[in-house]
Design a protein around this motif. Structure first.
Motif, short mmCIF file in Angstrom:
data_model
loop_
_atom_site.label_atom_id
_atom_site.label_comp_id
_atom_site.label_asym_id
_atom_site.label_seq_id
_atom_site.Cartn_x
_atom_site.Cartn_y
_atom_site.Cartn_z
N SER A 271 0.82 -1.22 0.00
CA SER A 271 0.00 0.00 0.00
C SER A 271 0.85 1.27 0.00
N PHE A 272 1.83 1.35 0.92
CA PHE A 272 2.62 2.58 1.07
C PHE A 272 3.80 2.63 0.10
N GLN A 273 4.06 1.53 -0.57
CA GLN A 273 5.16 1.49 -1.55
C GLN A 273 4.61 1.26 -2.96
N LEU A 274 3.36 1.64 -3.18
CA LEU A 274 2.70 1.29 -4.44
C LEU A 274 3.43 1.85 -5.66
N ASP A 275 3.84 3.09 -5.60
CA ASP A 275 4.52 3.69 -6.75
C ASP A 275 5.83 2.96 -7.06
N ASN A 276 6.60 2.64 -6.03
CA ASN A 276 7.87 1.93 -6.23
C ASN A 276 7.64 0.52 -6.75
N LEU A 277 6.62 -0.15 -6.20
CA LEU A 277 6.30 -1.51 -6.64
C LEU A 277 5.82 -1.51 -8.08
N LYS A 278 4.98 -0.55 -8.42
CA LYS A 278 4.47 -0.47 -9.80
C LYS A 278 5.60 -0.16 -10.79
N ALA A 279 6.53 0.68 -10.39
CA ALA A 279 7.66 1.01 -11.27
C ALA A 279 8.50 -0.22 -11.55
N ALA A 280 8.77 -1.01 -10.51
CA ALA A 280 9.54 -2.25 -10.69
C ALA A 280 8.77 -3.23 -11.56
N THR A 281 7.47 -3.34 -11.31
CA THR A 281 6.63 -4.26 -12.08
C THR A 281 6.58 -3.87 -13.54
N ARG A 282 6.41 -2.58 -13.79
CA ARG A 282 6.36 -2.08 -15.18
C ARG A 282 7.66 -2.40 -15.91
N ALA A 283 8.79 -2.24 -15.23
CA ALA A 283 10.09 -2.53 -15.85
C ALA A 283 10.23 -4.03 -16.14
N ILE A 284 9.77 -4.85 -15.23
CA ILE A 284 9.81 -6.31 -15.43
C ILE A 284 8.94 -6.71 -16.62
N HIS A 285 7.74 -6.15 -16.68
CA HIS A 285 6.85 -6.46 -17.80
C HIS A 285 7.49 -6.08 -19.14
N ALA A 286 8.14 -4.91 -19.18
CA ALA A 286 8.77 -4.45 -20.43
C ALA A 286 9.90 -5.39 -20.84
N ALA A 287 10.69 -5.82 -19.86
CA ALA A 287 11.80 -6.72 -20.16
C ALA A 287 11.28 -8.07 -20.64
N GLU A 288 10.24 -8.58 -19.99
CA GLU A 288 9.70 -9.88 -20.39
C GLU A 288 9.05 -9.81 -21.77
N LYS A 289 8.45 -8.70 -22.10
CA LYS A 289 7.88 -8.54 -23.45
C LYS A 289 8.98 -8.58 -24.50
N ALA A 290 10.09 -7.91 -24.22
CA ALA A 290 11.21 -7.93 -25.16
C ALA A 290 11.81 -9.33 -25.28
N LEU A 291 11.91 -10.03 -24.16
CA LEU A 291 12.48 -11.39 -24.17
C LEU A 291 11.58 -12.37 -24.93
N ALA A 292 10.28 -12.11 -24.92
CA ALA A 292 9.37 -12.99 -25.66
C ALA A 292 9.66 -12.97 -27.15
N ALA A 293 10.19 -11.84 -27.62
CA ALA A 293 10.52 -11.72 -29.04
C ALA A 293 11.98 -12.04 -29.33
N ASN A 294 12.82 -11.98 -28.28
CA ASN A 294 14.26 -12.18 -28.49
C ASN A 294 14.87 -12.73 -27.20
#
Length: 439
Positions: free
Chosen positions: A341-364
Motif C-alpha cells: 500500500s505505502f510502496q505502491l509507486d515503487n512496486l508499480k515502477a519495478a513491475t512495469r520494468a519487469i513487464h517491459a523486459a519480459e515482453k522484449a524477451l518474448a521476441a528475443n
C-alpha cells in the motif's frame, strides 16, 4: 382533583417508561457493514420487535475491535457484527464477548468445511461469505481484457493498472482474502502472488466498499472483493461478473453479544432475529444478496445464485485456519501496508520494468537478460519476515499497543518500508538492465 389526576398521569408515564426500558430500548451494534446492509435489518428487526431500536455504529473491523476493547470499562456496545471470524476470535480471547444460546434451531453445523458457530457459543454465523474477483464486463471489453478467474491471472501484464483492492488494515474482508491466499499458497509464494498483483494495482481504497463502487462505475475494471458486493451489484443492474478462484474459502459472517452489554435482552433479540426465517430472508434482498446460513432460504434465491450447501466447489475450498490468522493479523496487515500500500509507486515502477523486459524477451530470448529478470522477480518477492516470525510472541508483543504504536512496532514498520523500497529499486534496475541487453 387536578393535582391528583396530574400525579396519576405522571405515575402512569413513569410506569410506561420503565416497562419500555425493561422490554425494549436501544440496542447498539458496532459493525463493518455499510448502510445498504444494515438499514434493511434495522427496519425488519424494529418491526418484528416493538419497543427496540437498533443503533448502528459503522467502523472498520479492526477499528471496531479496538473500540470494543478500549471502552470495556464503560461499555456502551451490545453487539459486534462483521465478516471476519478471526476478529471474533480476538474478542473472545480478550473476554470481550458473552456466551449465549440462540433460540433458533435447525441450522447447519458447517458451511463448506468451516464451522458455522463458535464451539463455545461466543459468536454465531448468520451468513456465508466467499472471496474472489469482481469485474466490469463493459470495461474488460473496452480494454480488450479477458475475465480473470484465478489470483495468478491478476499478475499478468495486461492487467497492469486495472485492479483495485481495499487495504487489509482497514478492511476485515480484505484481510481474510489476503490471509486465505497466504494459507492456500504458503507464506512465501502467497506474498509473491500478492506483490505481483500489487504491482498491477490501480488503487488501494480505505474501505472495502470503495472497491465495488470503483468497479461498478467503471473507474477500474477489476476488484478483489467479498462475493456479495458483486451479487448485489448484479441485482442492481451493473454489468459485473464474479469468480471464486480455486484458492479461496467460504466462512461465516458473524455476530456476537459484547461482554457486559447494557441491553443484553435486546442483543439476544437481534441475534435471534438475524437467524430467524425473517432475518435470513433479508439477506436475499437485491441490495444485500449475501449467502444465507439457513439452507431452506435458498428455495427463494434468484436463479443462478450460489448455494454453498449444494454446490460442490464450496466443499473443496480451503479450510480457513482462524487461529493462525488471529496470531499474525497485525503482522500481515502491517506487512501489506509497508510492502504494498505505502510502496505502491515503487512496486508499480519495478513491475512495469519487469513487464517491459519480459515482453522484449518474448521476441528475443537471451539467457543473460532472462537471468536478470529472474533476479528482479526474486527481489520483488523477497520478504523481511518468515512465516514462523509472523506468529512469534515477540512480533505479537510488538503490535500490542492498540491505538498507540509501541516503539518496536514503529521500528519494524520503518525497517519493512526501507526493505521494500530497496528491493523494488534494485528490481527495477535489474529489469532495465535486462531490457537494455535485449535491445
Amino acid at each position: 382533583m387536578l393535582k391528583s389526576i396530574a400525579a396519576t398521569m405522571l405515575m402512569s408515564a413513569a410506569m410506561i417508561i420503565t416497562a419500555s426500558a425493561q422490554n425494549g430500548g436501544k440496542v447498539t451494534v458496532v459493525t463493518s457493514f455499510s448502510k445498504d446492509v444494515t438499514d434493511p435489518f434495522k427496519a425488519g428487526f424494529e418491526a418484528s420487535n416493538p419497543g427496540f431500536t437498533l443503533d448502528v455504529q459503522n467502523k472498520s473491523t479492526s477499528s471496531g475491535v479496538k473500540y470494543v476493547d478500549e471502552t470495556k470499562s464503560n461499555n456502551q456496545v451490545d453487539l459486534f457484527w462483521a465478516s471476519a471470524p478471526d476478529a471474533f476470535e480476538v474478542l473472545k480471547g480478550r473476554s470481550l464477548l458473552n456466551k449465549f444460546t440462540p433460540s433458533v434451531t435447525g441450522l447447519p453445523d458447517k458451511v463448506g468445511s468451516y464451522p458455522v458457530n463458535d464451539p463455545d457459543s461466543y459468536y454465531f454465523g448468520f451468513a456465508a461469505s466467499g472471496y474472489g474477483i469482481m469485474s466490469n464486463d463493459r470495461y474488460l471489453e473496452a480494454n480488450n481484457l479477458t475475465k480473470p478467474v484465478e489470483w495468478s491471472d491478476l499478475t499478468r501484464p495486461e492487467y497492469y493498472d486495472h485492479i483495485a483492492i481495499a487495504a487489509p488494515s482497514r478492511s476485515g474482508t480484505t484481510h481474510l482474502t489476503i490471509e486465505t491466499i497466504l494459507q492456500g499458497e504458503g507464506w512465501d509464494q502467497g506474498w509473491a502472488t500478492l506483490k505481483n498483483i500489487g504491482g498491477n494495482l490501480q488503487q488501494v481504497t480505505e474501505r472495502s466498499f470503495g472497491v465495488p463502487d470503483a468497479v461498478n462505475s467503471g473507474q477500474t475494471g477489476i476488484g478483489i472483493v467479498i462475493d456479495f458486493f458483486a451479487f448485489s451489484a448484479q441485482a442492481s443492474g451493473f454489468p459485473v461478473s464474479f469468480s471464486y478462484p480455486s484458492v479461496t474459502t467460504v466462512v461465516p459472517a458473524n455476530i456476537g453479544v459484547v461482554a457486559n452489554a447494557p441491553n443484553q435482552a435486546g442483543a439476544e433479540a437481534f441475534v435471534n432475529y438475524l437467524l430467524s426465517e425473517k432475518g435470513q430472508a433479508v439477506l436475499l434482498e437485491p441490495a444485500i444478496r449475501r449467502l444465507p446460513i439457513n439452507p431452506a432460504s435458498y428455495a427463494n434465491a434468484p436463479e443462478g445464485f450460489p448455494n454453498p450447501f449444494k454446490d460442490a466447489r464450496f466443499q473443496t475450498m480451503l479450510v480457513f485456519d482462524s487461529d493462525t490468522s488471529k496470531k499474525r493479523t497485525d503482522a500481515v496487515d502491517a506487512l501489506y501496508d509497508q510492502l504494498i500500500s505505502f510502496q505502491l509507486d515503487n512496486l508499480k515502477a519495478a513491475t512495469r520494468a519487469i513487464h517491459a523486459a519480459e515482453k522484449a524477451l518474448a521476441a528475443n530470448e537471451q539467457a543473460p537478460a532472462r537471468a536478470l529478470v529472474n533476479e528482479a522477480r526474486a527481489l520483488v518477492a523477497a520478504m523481511p519476515v518468515s512465516a514462523d516470525e509472523a506468529v512469534s510472541q515477540q512480533l505479537r508483543d510488538a503490535f500490542s499497543g492498540g491505538k498507540e504504536k509501541t516503539a518496536r512496532q514503529a521500528e519494524l514498520e520503518q525497517q519493512w518500508a526501507a526493505f521494500a523500497k530497496e528491493k523494488y529499486s534494485a528490481a527495477k534496475a535489474k529489469a532495465e538492465e535486462a531490457l537494455a541487453l535485449v535491445n
